[in-house]
Design an enzyme around this catalytic site. Structure first.
Site, PDB file in Angstrom:
ATOM      1  N   ASN A  92       0.806  -1.222   0.000  1.00 42.54           N
ATOM      2  CA  ASN A  92       0.000   0.000   0.000  1.00 42.54           C
ATOM      3  C   ASN A  92       0.844   1.280   0.000  1.00 42.54           C
ATOM      4  O   ASN A  92       0.409   2.287  -0.558  1.00 42.54           O
ATOM      5  CB  ASN A  92      -0.930  -0.022   1.221  1.00 42.54           C
ATOM      6  CG  ASN A  92      -1.496   1.346   1.523  1.00 42.54           C
ATOM      7  OD1 ASN A  92      -2.460   1.793   0.886  1.00 42.54           O
ATOM      8  ND2 ASN A  92      -0.894   2.050   2.489  1.00 42.54           N
ATOM      9  N   TYR A 142       3.690   9.404 -11.227  1.00 38.20           N
ATOM     10  CA  TYR A 142       2.747   8.600 -10.442  1.00 38.20           C
ATOM     11  C   TYR A 142       1.967   7.671 -11.372  1.00 38.20           C
ATOM     12  O   TYR A 142       1.768   6.487 -11.075  1.00 38.20           O
ATOM     13  CB  TYR A 142       1.807   9.549  -9.695  1.00 38.20           C
ATOM     14  CG  TYR A 142       0.827   8.890  -8.749  1.00 38.20           C
ATOM     15  CD1 TYR A 142       1.248   8.358  -7.539  1.00 38.20           C
ATOM     16  CD2 TYR A 142      -0.530   8.827  -9.075  1.00 38.20           C
ATOM     17  CE1 TYR A 142       0.336   7.778  -6.675  1.00 38.20           C
ATOM     18  CE2 TYR A 142      -1.441   8.253  -8.209  1.00 38.20           C
ATOM     19  CZ  TYR A 142      -1.006   7.717  -7.010  1.00 38.20           C
ATOM     20  OH  TYR A 142      -1.902   7.140  -6.143  1.00 38.20           O
ATOM     21  N   LYS A 190       1.868   3.605 -11.173  1.00 38.94           N
ATOM     22  CA  LYS A 190       0.661   2.831 -10.879  1.00 38.94           C
ATOM     23  C   LYS A 190       0.268   1.947 -12.067  1.00 38.94           C
ATOM     24  O   LYS A 190      -0.324   0.884 -11.883  1.00 38.94           O
ATOM     25  CB  LYS A 190      -0.483   3.764 -10.474  1.00 38.94           C
ATOM     26  CG  LYS A 190      -0.227   4.460  -9.127  1.00 38.94           C
ATOM     27  CD  LYS A 190      -0.013   3.458  -8.005  1.00 38.94           C
ATOM     28  CE  LYS A 190       0.105   4.092  -6.638  1.00 38.94           C
ATOM     29  NZ  LYS A 190       0.244   3.116  -5.541  1.00 38.94           N
TER      30      LYS A 190
HETATM   31  P1  NDP Z   1      -0.881   8.546   2.737  1.00 35.49           P
HETATM   32  O1  NDP Z   1       0.095   9.584   2.275  1.00 35.49           O
HETATM   33  O2  NDP Z   1      -1.830   8.836   3.828  1.00 35.49           O
HETATM   34  O3  NDP Z   1      -0.126   7.207   3.103  1.00 35.49           O
HETATM   35  C1  NDP Z   1       0.995   6.744   2.433  1.00 35.49           C
HETATM   36  C2  NDP Z   1       1.705   5.796   3.363  1.00 35.49           C
HETATM   37  O4  NDP Z   1       2.859   5.266   2.700  1.00 35.49           O
HETATM   38  C3  NDP Z   1       2.158   6.480   4.638  1.00 35.49           C
HETATM   39  O5  NDP Z   1       1.703   5.728   5.755  1.00 35.49           O
HETATM   40  C4  NDP Z   1       3.668   6.462   4.536  1.00 35.49           C
HETATM   41  O6  NDP Z   1       4.237   6.234   5.803  1.00 35.49           O
HETATM   42  C5  NDP Z   1       3.927   5.274   3.623  1.00 35.49           C
HETATM   43  N1  NDP Z   1       5.191   5.419   2.899  1.00 35.49           N
HETATM   44  C6  NDP Z   1       5.462   6.304   1.906  1.00 35.49           C
HETATM   45  N2  NDP Z   1       6.741   6.162   1.531  1.00 35.49           N
HETATM   46  C7  NDP Z   1       7.277   5.175   2.293  1.00 35.49           C
HETATM   47  C8  NDP Z   1       8.551   4.583   2.379  1.00 35.49           C
HETATM   48  N3  NDP Z   1       9.573   4.979   1.601  1.00 35.49           N
HETATM   49  N4  NDP Z   1       8.752   3.604   3.287  1.00 35.49           N
HETATM   50  C9  NDP Z   1       7.747   3.198   4.095  1.00 35.49           C
HETATM   51  N5  NDP Z   1       6.516   3.717   4.063  1.00 35.49           N
HETATM   52  C10 NDP Z   1       6.286   4.699   3.167  1.00 35.49           C
HETATM   53  O7  NDP Z   1      -1.629   8.147   1.371  1.00 35.49           O
HETATM   54  P2  NDP Z   1      -2.904   7.240   1.061  1.00 35.49           P
HETATM   55  O8  NDP Z   1      -3.319   6.473   2.232  1.00 35.49           O
HETATM   56  O9  NDP Z   1      -3.847   8.099   0.345  1.00 35.49           O
HETATM   57  O10 NDP Z   1      -2.256   6.252  -0.021  1.00 35.49           O
HETATM   58  C11 NDP Z   1      -2.030   4.879   0.201  1.00 35.49           C
HETATM   59  C12 NDP Z   1      -1.889   4.195  -1.159  1.00 35.49           C
HETATM   60  O11 NDP Z   1      -3.099   4.355  -1.896  1.00 35.49           O
HETATM   61  C13 NDP Z   1      -0.776   4.772  -2.028  1.00 35.49           C
HETATM   62  O12 NDP Z   1      -0.147   3.738  -2.750  1.00 35.49           O
HETATM   63  C14 NDP Z   1      -1.528   5.671  -2.982  1.00 35.49           C
HETATM   64  O13 NDP Z   1      -0.839   5.850  -4.182  1.00 35.49           O
HETATM   65  C15 NDP Z   1      -2.806   4.885  -3.176  1.00 35.49           C
HETATM   66  N6  NDP Z   1      -3.934   5.661  -3.647  1.00 35.49           N
HETATM   67  C16 NDP Z   1      -4.493   6.680  -2.901  1.00 35.49           C
HETATM   68  C17 NDP Z   1      -5.584   7.379  -3.384  1.00 35.49           C
HETATM   69  C18 NDP Z   1      -6.258   8.471  -2.620  1.00 35.49           C
HETATM   70  O14 NDP Z   1      -7.179   9.109  -3.165  1.00 35.49           O
HETATM   71  N7  NDP Z   1      -5.893   8.749  -1.376  1.00 35.49           N
HETATM   72  C19 NDP Z   1      -6.154   7.078  -4.692  1.00 35.49           C
HETATM   73  C20 NDP Z   1      -5.506   5.998  -5.377  1.00 35.49           C
HETATM   74  C21 NDP Z   1      -4.448   5.336  -4.869  1.00 35.49           C
HETATM   75  P3  NDP Z   1       5.322   7.262   6.451  1.00 35.49           P
HETATM   76  O15 NDP Z   1       4.814   8.628   6.242  1.00 35.49           O
HETATM   77  O16 NDP Z   1       5.364   6.795   7.888  1.00 35.49           O
HETATM   78  O17 NDP Z   1       6.572   6.962   5.716  1.00 35.49           O
END
Ligand code: NDP
Length: 250
Positions: A88, A153, A157
Site C-alpha cells: 500500500n 505517479y 501505478k
Molecule cells: P498517505 O500519504 O496517507 O499514506 C501513504 C503511506 O505510505 C504512509 O503511511 C507512509 O508512511 C507510507 N510510505 C510512503 N513512503 C514510504 C517509504 N519509503 N517507506 C515506508 N513507508 C512509506 O496516502 P494514502 O493512504 O492516500 O495512499 C495509500 C496508497 O493508496 C498509495 O499507494 C496511494 O498511491 C494509493 N492511492 C491513494 C488514493 C487516494 O485518493 N488517497 C487514490 C488511489 C491510490 P510514512 O509517512 O510513515 O513513511
C-alpha cells in the site's frame, strides 16, 4: 471476531495512515495479526495505540531496497510467516510534465515500483515454501484513464497493474493469489494535497463520481479484507476499482 482469520499474519506497508491504516484496522478487527510499516515512528505508535495488541508497528524506509531481505527475515523469524502482503505504501507528486525532472520521476518509481518489487520478491519466498499466500497491490485511477500533472505517479501505478498480472500468472500455480485494488479518490492526506487548493480538480473528480462523494479509507479496507478472505479463493490477477464509479463516470 471472525475465527476464519485467526492465526494469520498480514504485512501492510504504509499501515500507519490513510488507506493502509484503514486496511490494518479491518484486518485487526477480523483477528488477523497485522504488521504495519512506515517511516514515521510516532504515526505508527499512534496507530498501534488505536488498533491494539494484534497490531505491530515497524519503522522502515522501503527506499532502502538493500535492507529489505533482512527486514523480511527478521519479521519471519519473529512471526513465523507472512500470509498476506498489502503493498500500500506510495507517494505522489503533482507537477506539469515539462517541469518534472528525471530525479523526481525516478524517486516516485523507486518507492512505488522498485520497493513493491523487492518486498514482494522477499515475502513471496516464504509464501512459496508454505504453498499459500495472498498479495494485494494498490494502483490508482491514474492507471485507468489520463490525469494531468501526475506523469511519474501514473507510470508507477500503471506498472503496478502490469506487475499484478505478471505476479498472478507466475505465483497462482504455487498457491499465492495476487490482486490489485484501484482506489478512486479517497479522503486521505495524499488526496488532500492533490485536491485541496484546486477547486476545479476537486469538482471534476466529484462530477464524474456517480456515488457523488470522495471514498472513505474504510471502503478500501473492506475490499482488501474480502480479497484476503477465503471467500476470494478463486480470485487472482484482477484489478478491482473501488471508486464510487469514478472510472466509468461521464
Ligand atoms: P498517505 O500519504 O496517507 O499514506 C501513504 C503511506 O505510505 C504512509 O503511511 C507512509 O508512511 C507510507 N510510505 C510512503 N513512503 C514510504 C517509504 N519509503 N517507506 C515506508 N513507508 C512509506 O496516502 P494514502 O493512504 O492516500 O495512499 C495509500 C496508497 O493508496 C498509495 O499507494 C496511494 O498511491 C494509493 N492511492 C491513494 C488514493 C487516494 O485518493 N488517497 C487514490 C488511489 C491510490 P510514512 O509517512 O510513515 O513513511
Amino acid at each position: 471476531m471472525n475465527t476464519a482469520h485467526q492465526a494469520r499474519t498480514a504485512l501492510v506497508t504504509g499501515g500507519g495512515s490513510g488507506i493502509g491504516l484503514a486496511i490494518a484496522e479491518k484486518f485487526v478487527h477480523s483477528g488477523i495479526r497485522t504488521l504495519i510499516l512506515g517511516r514515521d515512528q510516532e504515526k505508527l505508535n499512534a496507530a498501534r495505540n488505536r488498533l491494539g495488541e494484534l497490531c505491530h508497528p515497524y519503522c522502515f524506509d522501503l527506499n532502502d531496497l538493500a535492507s529489505i531481505p533482512a527486514l523480511v527475515r527478521r519479521l519471519t523469524d519473529e512471526f513465523g510467516r507472512i500470509d498476506i502482503l498489502v503493498n500500500n505504501a506510495g507517494i505522489n507528486m503533482k507537477k506539469d510534465l515539462i517541469d518534472t525532472t528525471d530525479g523526481e520521476f525516478s524517486r516516485i518509481l523507486h518507492t512505488n515500483v522498485m520497493a513493491v518489487f523487492a518486498l514482494s520478491r522477499e515475502v513471496t519466498k516464504g509464501m512459496v515454501a508454505e504453498g499459500r499466500g495472498c498479495i494485494i497491490n494498490i494502483s490508482s485511477m491514474a492507471s485507468q484513464y489520463g490525469i494531468p500533472k501526475v506523469i511519474a505517479y501514473t507510470a508507477s501505478k500503471s506498472a503496478i497493474e502490469g506487475m499484478t498480472r505478471a505476479m498472478a500468472v507466475e505465483l497462482s500455480p504455487l498457491g499465492i493469489r495476487v490482486n490489485c485494488i484501484a482506489p478512486g479518490f479517497i479522503a486521505t492526506d495524499m488526496s488532500e494535497k492533490a485536491l485541496n487548493g484546486d477547486a476545479e480538480r476537486k469538482q471534476k473528480v466529484l462530477s464524474r463520481t456517480p456515488l457523488g462523494r470522495l471514498g472513505d479509507p474504510g471502503d478500501i479496507g473492506e475490499a482488501a479484507l474480502f480479497l484476503a478472505s477465503e471467500g476470494a479463493r478463486y480470485i487472482t490477477g484482477t484489478i478491482i476499482p473501488v471508486d464510487g464509479g469514478n472510472a466509468i463516470g461521464f
